[in-house]
Structures are given as structure tokens and as C-alpha cells.
Design a protein around this motif. Structure first.
Motif, mmCIF file in Angstrom:
data_model
loop_
_atom_site.group_PDB
_atom_site.id
_atom_site.type_symbol
_atom_site.label_atom_id
_atom_site.label_comp_id
_atom_site.label_asym_id
_atom_site.label_seq_id
_atom_site.Cartn_x
_atom_site.Cartn_y
_atom_site.Cartn_z
ATOM 1 N N ILE A 1 -12.817 -53.942 -24.311
ATOM 2 C CA ILE A 1 -11.471 -54.358 -24.693
ATOM 3 C C ILE A 1 -11.108 -53.665 -25.999
ATOM 4 C CG2 ILE A 1 -11.476 -56.568 -23.500
ATOM 5 C CD1 ILE A 1 -12.351 -57.922 -26.060
ATOM 6 N N PRO A 2 -9.820 -53.401 -26.230
ATOM 7 C CA PRO A 2 -9.411 -52.681 -27.442
ATOM 8 C C PRO A 2 -9.521 -53.545 -28.691
ATOM 9 C CG PRO A 2 -7.483 -53.358 -26.171
ATOM 10 C CD PRO A 2 -8.682 -53.690 -25.334
ATOM 11 N N GLY A 3 -9.749 -52.862 -29.834
ATOM 12 C CA GLY A 3 -9.782 -53.544 -31.115
ATOM 13 C C GLY A 3 -11.187 -53.790 -31.616
ATOM 14 N N HIS A 4 -11.281 -54.402 -32.808
ATOM 15 C CA HIS A 4 -12.575 -54.797 -33.341
ATOM 16 C C HIS A 4 -12.730 -56.311 -33.232
ATOM 17 C CE1 HIS A 4 -10.793 -56.326 -37.084
ATOM 18 N NE2 HIS A 4 -10.201 -55.171 -37.305
ATOM 19 N N VAL B 1 -21.483 -58.659 -36.977
ATOM 20 C CA VAL B 1 -21.139 -58.603 -35.553
ATOM 21 C C VAL B 1 -21.209 -57.191 -34.987
ATOM 22 C CG1 VAL B 1 -19.691 -60.671 -35.600
ATOM 23 C CG2 VAL B 1 -18.672 -58.439 -36.111
ATOM 24 N N ASP B 2 -21.315 -56.167 -35.874
ATOM 25 C CA ASP B 2 -21.353 -54.774 -35.429
ATOM 26 C C ASP B 2 -22.747 -54.171 -35.451
ATOM 27 O OD1 ASP B 2 -18.637 -54.563 -34.880
ATOM 28 O OD2 ASP B 2 -18.128 -53.941 -36.915
ATOM 29 N N LEU B 3 -23.778 -54.992 -35.656
ATOM 30 C CA LEU B 3 -25.135 -54.448 -35.703
ATOM 31 C C LEU B 3 -25.461 -53.679 -34.425
ATOM 32 C CD1 LEU B 3 -27.890 -54.196 -37.091
ATOM 33 C CD2 LEU B 3 -28.534 -56.370 -36.015
ATOM 34 N N THR C 1 -14.469 -52.472 -28.711
ATOM 35 C CA THR C 1 -14.999 -51.109 -28.789
ATOM 36 C C THR C 1 -15.028 -50.547 -30.200
ATOM 37 O OG1 THR C 1 -12.772 -50.285 -28.286
ATOM 38 C CG2 THR C 1 -14.301 -50.541 -26.441
ATOM 39 N N GLU C 2 -14.343 -51.194 -31.149
ATOM 40 C CA GLU C 2 -14.250 -50.641 -32.503
ATOM 41 C C GLU C 2 -15.081 -51.459 -33.487
ATOM 42 O OE1 GLU C 2 -10.105 -50.425 -33.534
ATOM 43 O OE2 GLU C 2 -9.552 -49.641 -31.557
ATOM 44 N N ARG C 3 -15.384 -50.866 -34.628
ATOM 45 C CA ARG C 3 -16.108 -51.539 -35.692
ATOM 46 C C ARG C 3 -15.136 -52.204 -36.661
ATOM 47 N NH1 ARG C 3 -21.522 -50.139 -36.965
ATOM 48 N NH2 ARG C 3 -22.457 -48.758 -35.416
ATOM 49 N N LEU D 1 -18.361 -64.386 -22.247
ATOM 50 C CA LEU D 1 -18.623 -64.163 -23.667
ATOM 51 C C LEU D 1 -17.585 -63.182 -24.198
ATOM 52 C CD1 LEU D 1 -22.509 -63.654 -23.495
ATOM 53 C CD2 LEU D 1 -21.206 -65.791 -23.390
ATOM 54 N N ILE D 2 -16.713 -63.635 -25.076
ATOM 55 C CA ILE D 2 -15.670 -62.779 -25.632
ATOM 56 C C ILE D 2 -16.189 -62.184 -26.934
ATOM 57 C CG2 ILE D 2 -13.262 -62.624 -26.377
ATOM 58 C CD1 ILE D 2 -12.684 -65.127 -24.730
ATOM 59 N N ASP D 3 -16.711 -60.988 -26.856
ATOM 60 C CA ASP D 3 -17.312 -60.264 -27.975
ATOM 61 C C ASP D 3 -18.303 -61.153 -28.730
ATOM 62 O OD1 ASP D 3 -17.204 -57.522 -29.034
ATOM 63 O OD2 ASP D 3 -16.854 -58.533 -30.929
ATOM 64 N N SER D 4 -19.267 -61.673 -28.004
ATOM 65 C CA SER D 4 -20.326 -62.508 -28.581
ATOM 66 C C SER D 4 -21.620 -61.707 -28.610
ATOM 67 C CB SER D 4 -20.525 -63.783 -27.750
ATOM 68 O OG SER D 4 -19.349 -64.539 -27.664
ATOM 69 N N PRO D 5 -21.992 -61.117 -29.759
ATOM 70 C CA PRO D 5 -23.256 -60.380 -29.822
ATOM 71 C C PRO D 5 -24.440 -61.331 -29.846
ATOM 72 C CG PRO D 5 -21.755 -59.818 -31.659
ATOM 73 C CD PRO D 5 -21.259 -61.071 -31.030
#
Length: 290
Positions: A260-263, A235-237, A218-220, A113-117
């Protein structure tokens, strides 16, 4: 726009388990072409409805079943790895649910899951959410931007009606949950899942889900100027949670989390971030391919 599904993004050794990467909420797979060599066959599946405002009348399940037919056209049987960015990771999980309950020759060896909330709580926070116009670049044509916006609207509609699959657990799994590995820049840390009760599914799946790994930005996402205090992009909840909301499940889905770096919307931008994702995808794929 590429018309075939699936698209072979990277050829690789026949002995390596193929990795299928599903499209994001905008319906495209462009970012996967920028990844470095993963030393295995890598396929991309794009949204066949891209360029239209057409809906998936049968929801995520209809979409996932069609994508299984695409996968079978390339790999009729044997082990596979599934993954994707954002919506792509959730679609991979839905595909794994369908394959787990069917007698077939495909076996899901792992999920990435690549940044899958987990979006199940989003409906309760709509008043806090704002839109971030970050889905396209300044050079993107108006026609392509419209196509992406249509698919993003459909993505929101799909997620409003989707619930993550639930698997049954053995007594041993309940008593001894698998510890979660959380990888930061300074080495591994050990965490245990926090779980709370949720309404039971109608048809829990037997056994255990495939091993799943989360790559967590790691970032919003920056909110538009003038937004009211407390506003955020959906996605930032759960951005401050190590698990991006997946700790709400009754069972431990995630085996590891890698920061991972970035939003959420810029994790594929720049050589450093692409190198980081490529390295992690390669490492995780190798660990699952045993």
C-alpha cells in the motif's frame, strides 16, 4: 472521546462476517471511521485506558482478554474477522491465540494486519531507533497529544514483553508450506517463506493459525533532521523485507501481502490512500468470508 466498546463503525448485512478493528499504538480508532463501505458490520475497539498513563499490568494477554469480552457483547458466537493498524494487528493475533485455546462459540475466520511488523527483534536495535513526532496533527490539542503519547509509551512497554503466538504444525504443513501471494501494482508474484529456528514456545497451539494477510506500507518514515547515519523508526527495521519480519516465525503465518502507498504513519492520509486501503480490506474480507 467515545466511551463505549465496541463501537459500530459501519452497519452491514447480517449474513456477512463482522470485522473487528483494534486500535493502534496511540489507542484510537479515528482512522477506521474514514474507510469506505466494506459491505459488512465493522466494529472498532479503542483503548479504554486512553487519556491516562495506566499500564496493562498483565501485558498484551490482559488487554486481549478484555477485548474478547467487548467482542462477545456484540457477537456472542459465530465467525468473526479481526484486524488492525500497527499494534492493532498484533492485538488481533493475540486474541486469535486466546480463542484458539478456549472452548467457546467465537471462530476467527481471518486476520488482517495493517502494516503490523513483527517486533521481536526491536530490543536488539534500540541504539538505531529515533522517535518520529507524527502521531498527531498540528490542530490536535495539547491534552489529546499527551493522551496519545501516554498510550504510545505503554505500547512500547507492551511490545518489549510480547512474543507472537506459535502454532504446532502438521507433518504435511512442514513439508508443503503455503506459497505466499504478494500483490503489487503490476499483479501477483509468488514467494515462499524463509524460516529460521527460534526458541520453542512453552505451550504451542494445536492446528493452524487463522489465515492472515498483511497490508504493507512501501515507504520509510522520515527521520528527524540531524539523526545519525543508519537511524530509523522502529516500525521500519524490516521495511525492506516483503514480510516485515514475519519470516522469522517457524511456520507460515501470512497467506498474502499487499503493498500500500505511504509510510507507516500516513497510510490513512488522502483520498487515494484511503481508497486503496478500503479496496483491499473489502477484497480480503470477502475472500476470508467463505
Amino acid at each position: 472521546m467515545l466511551l463505549d466498546n465496541p463501537i459500530l463503525i459501519q452497519p452491514g448485512p447480517a449474513a456477512a462476517t463482522p470485522l473487528f478493528l483494534l486500535h493502534d499504538g496511540g489507542g484510537t480508532i479515528f482512522n477506521y471511521f474514514m474507510l469506505g463501505d466494506l459491505d459488512r458490520p465493522v466494529y472498532g475497539i479503542q483503548d479504554p485506558k486512553f487519556g491516562t498513563a495506566d499500564q496493562w499490568e498483565g501485558g498484551m494477554e490482559e488487554m486481549a482478554r478484555l477485548y474478547i469480552s467487548f467482542i462477545r457483547s456484540a457477537v456472542p458466537q459465530g465467525p468473526i474477522l479481526l484486524g488492525g493498524w500497527s499494534l492493532g494487528g498484533l492485538t488481533a493475533l493475540e486474541i486469535a491465540r486466546i480463542l484458539a485455546g478456549a472452548a467457546n462459540g467465537l471462530r476467527v475466520r481471518g486476520l488482517i494486519l495493517i502494516d503490523s511488523p513483527l517486533p521481536e527483534e526491536w530490543a536488539n536495535h534500540r541504539d538505531r531507533f529515533v522517535n518520529a513526532d507524527v502521531s498527531v496533527t498540528e490542530t490536535t490539542s495539547a491534552k489529546t497529544k499527551q493522551a496519545v503519547d501516554w498510550r504510545m509509551d505503554e505500547c512500547d512497554r507492551l511490545l518489549d514483553g510480547w512474543r507472537a503466538p506459535r502454532w504446532q504444525q502438521t507433518d504435511q504443513a512442514r513439508a508443503e508450506p503455503t506459497p505466499l501471494r504478494h500483490q503489487r501494482a503490476h499483479g501477483p508474484l509468488q514467494h515462499h517463506m524463509r524460516r529460521r529456528a527460534l526458541p520453542p514456545p512453552e505451550l504451542p497451539l494445536p492446528g493452524s493459525p487463522p489465515p492472515a494477510v498483511l497490508l504493507r506500507a512501501t515507504e520509510r518514515v522520515p527521520v528527524p533532521a540531524g539523526s545519525k547515519p543508519g537511524s530509523l523508526v522502529d516500525v521500519d527495521l524490516d521495511r525492506d523485507s516483503t514480510l516485515l519480519g514475519w519470516d522469522r516465525l517457524e511456520y507460515p503465518l501470512l497467506h498474502a501481502v499487499y503493498d500500500i502507498p505511504g509510510h507507516h504513519f500516513d497510510i490513512f492520509e488522502g483520498h487515494d490512500r484511503l481508497d486503496a486501503i478500503t479496496e483491499l480490506l473489502g477484497r480480503v474480507s470477502r475472500e476470508m468470508d467463505v
